[in-house]
Structure formats: structure tokens, C-alpha cells
Design an enzyme around this catalytic site. Structure first.
Site, PDB file in Angstrom:
ATOM      1  CG  HIS A 197      -0.185   0.585   2.259  1.00 58.60           C
ATOM      2  ND1 HIS A 197       1.085  -0.021   3.240  1.00 58.60           N
ATOM      3  CD2 HIS A 197      -0.094   1.897   3.504  1.00 58.60           C
ATOM      4  CE1 HIS A 197       1.069   0.378   3.898  1.00 58.60           C
ATOM      5  NE2 HIS A 197       0.485   1.043   4.160  1.00 58.60           N
TER       6      HIS A 197
HETATM    7  N1  UDP Z   1      -3.889  -4.439   9.011  1.00 59.50           N
HETATM    8  C1  UDP Z   1      -4.968  -5.271   9.172  1.00 59.50           C
HETATM    9  N2  UDP Z   1      -5.736  -5.345   8.394  1.00 59.50           N
HETATM   10  C2  UDP Z   1      -4.888  -5.401   6.818  1.00 59.50           C
HETATM   11  C3  UDP Z   1      -3.730  -4.941   6.591  1.00 59.50           C
HETATM   12  C4  UDP Z   1      -2.971  -5.141   7.466  1.00 59.50           C
HETATM   13  O1  UDP Z   1      -5.410  -5.414  10.520  1.00 59.50           O
HETATM   14  O2  UDP Z   1      -6.432  -5.940   6.031  1.00 59.50           O
HETATM   15  C5  UDP Z   1      -2.572  -3.825  10.482  1.00 59.50           C
HETATM   16  C6  UDP Z   1      -1.340  -5.021   9.721  1.00 59.50           C
HETATM   17  O3  UDP Z   1      -1.283  -6.193  10.662  1.00 59.50           O
HETATM   18  C7  UDP Z   1      -0.648  -3.884  10.601  1.00 59.50           C
HETATM   19  C8  UDP Z   1      -1.436  -1.960  11.021  1.00 59.50           C
HETATM   20  O4  UDP Z   1      -2.288  -2.631  10.067  1.00 59.50           O
HETATM   21  O5  UDP Z   1      -0.965  -3.662  12.199  1.00 59.50           O
HETATM   22  C9  UDP Z   1       0.177  -2.178   9.664  1.00 59.50           C
HETATM   23  O6  UDP Z   1      -1.199  -0.892   8.355  1.00 59.50           O
HETATM   24  P1  UDP Z   1      -0.925  -0.486   7.220  1.00 59.50           P
HETATM   25  O7  UDP Z   1       0.059  -1.561   7.240  1.00 59.50           O
HETATM   26  O8  UDP Z   1      -1.810  -0.096   7.125  1.00 59.50           O
HETATM   27  O9  UDP Z   1       0.971   0.721   7.975  1.00 59.50           O
HETATM   28  P2  UDP Z   1       2.071   1.040   8.312  1.00 59.50           P
HETATM   29  O10 UDP Z   1       2.137  -0.121   9.613  1.00 59.50           O
HETATM   30  O11 UDP Z   1       2.605   0.645   7.046  1.00 59.50           O
HETATM   31  O12 UDP Z   1       2.024   2.739   8.238  1.00 59.50           O
END
Ligand code: UDP
Length: 375
Positions: free
Chosen positions: A220
Site C-alpha cells: 500500500h
Molecule cells: N492490517 C490489518 N488488516 C489488513 C492489513 C493490515 O489489520 O487487512 C494491520 C497490520 O497487521 C498492521 C497494521 O494494519 O498492524 C498496518 O497498517 P498499514 O500497513 O496500513 O500501515 P503502516 O504500518 O505501513 O503504517
């Protein structure tokens, strides 16, 4: 003590939910004088049911007191509108602290609104750096750190990054120091992973037999979704790998839109809608390997003792790379496939018990620090 928590994006619900649970526990165990009143502002940055509501329901996060419904705008308009609306709430509620998480537009808007009103700012996940100023997240986190009164770092590396920029550790003082209390409290995501592990639920929206091996994948980051060349190479690599092993990919709305625009299809990959955290924890706990460009998921792979291949050119979580838990591959098809082939042949005897993220005490440390620094 009165705290306003600002959140707006999926990873913030997960992190803030963990801290909120600790706040509620604190209130149950402590006398009236020591109570914490938490008021939650949801900026509306993520608003789909499966990107927002499901987390509040499943993780029993207190419902937001204010929902600003700001979304679907460019960075400037989104951050500007948040700033204006958050300021209105802060003027009305007069909190002791504004607590912001991570590196999104909601983070910088909350910190800036509070700072201008001379309300103390606590930044959770302070000090992380990718050293890539093209990432909107990098801009948000550097600026938020600079105007925070207390900087809650999740790792030693984060503390070192801040020291290198002229911040001083709590209880130290030096000339020309940047004011702001820097503390390594550990990572709130580890607290969450430990708690939710026992509540994990197998997703029911698609069929998966219990003994089937699979890779869990998420994509993403703007640097991948907004660059057609990178996205195409990632898609081709995943299609190739999926000939050997099932890949399950909960598809982020932004990635879905970009794939459609570019007519790219993930033929062999099992695409599912984004899942709630209890399903996600099950998927992490039961997969063979994680492939991702997510920040949070790189650490969760480690917490659940799974190897990780990261589809980025750099990461903020360098200790995972340095200790061999994570391989950084960028977005070239050949490199991604090569990393998968190496991982496939590797016996996973890594020592996942290493304490890189504090061991699950971060929320408690944060609450203790806030009390200490408020008096
Ligand atoms: N996550 C979730 N459902 C999904 C995809 C990701 O609960 O379908 C969780 C993942 O396990 C993590 C968090 O969302 O705890 C991460 O979010 P994201 O990847 O959107 O953001 P980033 O961590 O890159 O800022």
C-alpha cells in the site's frame, strides 16, 4: 490528567487501541485523583468499515468522541482542514496532553494544532527515520518530533536518530539542545501483538485448509502504488511466486484503485478485502512468510516469528534487517523472486526471542512517563 488522542488511519487504531486499553485498566486500579480522562478525535482519514469501524468494534477501542470526517482530499487540504477542526476541539476541551501516533497527516495536524495552543504534545513512535524525504510519512514524523514535548521512541535506533539530530535524552542536558523529552518506552505494537494473539480468528470470507502453506502479502505504500513501474514489477513477481505457493493479499483500497487504473491483475494471488485485526493476527500467525511494504507488518512478522521480505528500498525498522529477520528487496521482480527462493531454502533457526522492541511494556511506560512529566 486529561488526554486527547488523535487518530485517523488503520495502524493508529491498532496502536491507540492498545494504549486505551491500558488507560482503562489504569483507571480501574487507581483512585479518583489519579484517573486519566481520554477523549478521542477520529479525523476520518480512513473511513471504510473494514479500514476503520471494524477495529473499534473488535478491539473494543472506546468510540471516538469527535469524528471529523475529513478524507478523500490532497495532502494540503486534508492536513489544513484537520488543523482547523482539531484546534476547535482543543480550545473547547483544554486537555493536559495531545497524544499523536506515527506519521500520517492526522499526526502532524494534531501536533501542530496543540503546539500552537501551548498544549503539550506526546508523540508515540518518535524518532523513526527512513532518510527518504520523498515519503510523506518522513516529513510528517520529522516535523511532529520537532514540536513534541515528549518523544516516545520504540527502539534504540529511534533514540540514536534523535540524538544525531540534536535532541537530548531524558535527564541529560547539553548546549544548543532541542527541547523535548526523549524516552525509549518500547513499541506499543508489541503490547498489542501479545494481547491479541490469543484472540486471533481465522478469516471466514475465503476457504483455506488448515494445513495449507501460504505467504501473507500487503502492498500500500505510495512509493509502490503510485509508481507504475514498481507496481508492475511487484505484480509480476507475485504472480510468478504464486505458481509455487498460495499468496493471500488483503487489498488496500488505494492499491485496488491503482491496479484497476493500470489494468494490472494479480492472477494467481488470493485477493481478499482488508481484514480486521483479529483475522490479520491469525493470518500472520499461520503464514509461512510475510511479504510487505507495511511498516507495522514488518514488526508483527518478527513478533509472530515469521521471516519477512520487505518490498521497499529502505525501512525505519533497521534492527530487523541487521539481525537477519527481514530482507529488504525493493521493487524489482528478479530481486523479489530471488529473495523468496533464498527464504524457501532457509531453515528458519533465527532467535526471535531477542528483545528489540521492549517486550510488551510500552503502554504502561507511556502512562507512567505522562504522569511523571505532568507533575
Ligand atoms: N492490517 C490489518 N488488516 C489488513 C492489513 C493490515 O489489520 O487487512 C494491520 C497490520 O497487521 C498492521 C497494521 O494494519 O498492524 C498496518 O497498517 P498499514 O500497513 O496500513 O500501515 P503502516 O504500518 O505501513 O503504517
Amino acid at each position: 490528567m486529561k488526554i486527547i488522542t488523535i487518530l485517523g488511519a488503520r495502524p493508529q487504531f491498532i496502536k491507540a487501541g492498545t494504549v486505551s486499553r491500558k488507560i482503562m485498566e489504569h483507571n480501574r486500579l487507581n483512585p479518583e485523583d489519579d484517573q486519566i480522562e481520554e477523549i478521542i478525535i477520529h479525523t476520518g482519514q480512513h473511513f471504510d468499515a473494514n479500514m476503520s469501524d471494524i477495529f473499534f468494534d473488535e478491539m473494543q477501542i472506546p468510540k471516538p468522541d469527535y469524528n471529523l470526517n475529513i478524507n478523500g482530499l490532497g495532502h494540503g487540504a486534508m492536513t489544513g482542514q484537520m488543523l482547523e477542526k482539531i484546534e476547535e476541539v482543543l480550545l473547547k476541551e483544554k486537555p493536559d496532553w495531545v497524544m499523536v501516533y506515527g506519521d500520517t497527516n492526522s499526526t502532524i495536524a494534531g501536533a501542530l494544532a496543540a503546539s500552537k495552543l501551548h498544549i503539550k504534545v506526546a508523540h508515540i513512535e518518535a524518532g523513526l527515520r527512513s532518510f527518504n524525504m520523498k515519503m510523506p510519512e518522513e516529513v510528517n514524523r520529522i516535523l511532529t518530533d520537532r514540536i513534541s514535548d515528549i518523544l516516545f521512541c520504540p527502539t534504540k535506533t529511534a533514540v540514536t536518530n534523535l540524538e544525531n539530530e540534536g535532541y537530548t535524552l531524558a535527564n541529560e542536558s547539553k548546549q544548543n539542545q532541542i527541547l523535548g523529552r526523549v524516552v525509549n518506552v518500547g513499541d506499543v505494537m508489541q503490547d498489542g501483538a501479545l494481547f491479541y494473539k490469543n484472540l486471533a480468528q481465522k478469516p471466514s470470507s475465503f476457504s483455506l485448509s488448515d494445513d495449507e502453506s501460504f505467504i501473507l502479502c500487503t502492498i500500500h505504500r505510495a512509493e509502490n502504488t503510485d509508481d507504475p513501474k514498481r507496481l508492475k514489477e511487484i505484480v509480476e513477481a507475485l504472480n510468478e511466486i504464486s505458481k509455487e505457493i498460495q499468496i493471500i493479499l488483503p487489498l488496500h483500497p488505494r492499491t485496488k484503485q491503482k491496479l484497476q487504473q493500470l489494468s494490472l491483475s494479480l492472477d494467481g494471488v488470493t485477493i481478499i478485502d482488508p481484514v480486521g485485526y483479529l483475522n490479520m493476527v491469525w493470518l500472520i500467525d499461520n503464514c509461512k512468510l510475510v511479504m510487505t511494504d507495511s511498516g507495522g507488518l514488518q514488526k508483527e512478522a518478527f513478533f509472530f516469528e515469521k521471516p519477512c521480505i520487505t518490498l521497499r528500498d529502505e525501512t525505519e525498522w533497521v534492527e530487523l534487517i541487521e539481525n537477519g529477520f527481514n530482507t529488504l528487496v525493493g521493487a524489482k521482480k528478479e530481486k523479489i523472486i530471488q529473495a523468496y527462493n533464498i527464504e524457501k531454502q532457509t531453515t528458519d533457526d533465527r532467535n526471535y526471542k531477542q528483545n528489540l522492541y521492549g517486550g510488551g511494556q510500552a503502554s504502561e511506560n507511556i502512562i507512567n512517563e505522562l504522569f511523571q512529566y505532568t507533575q
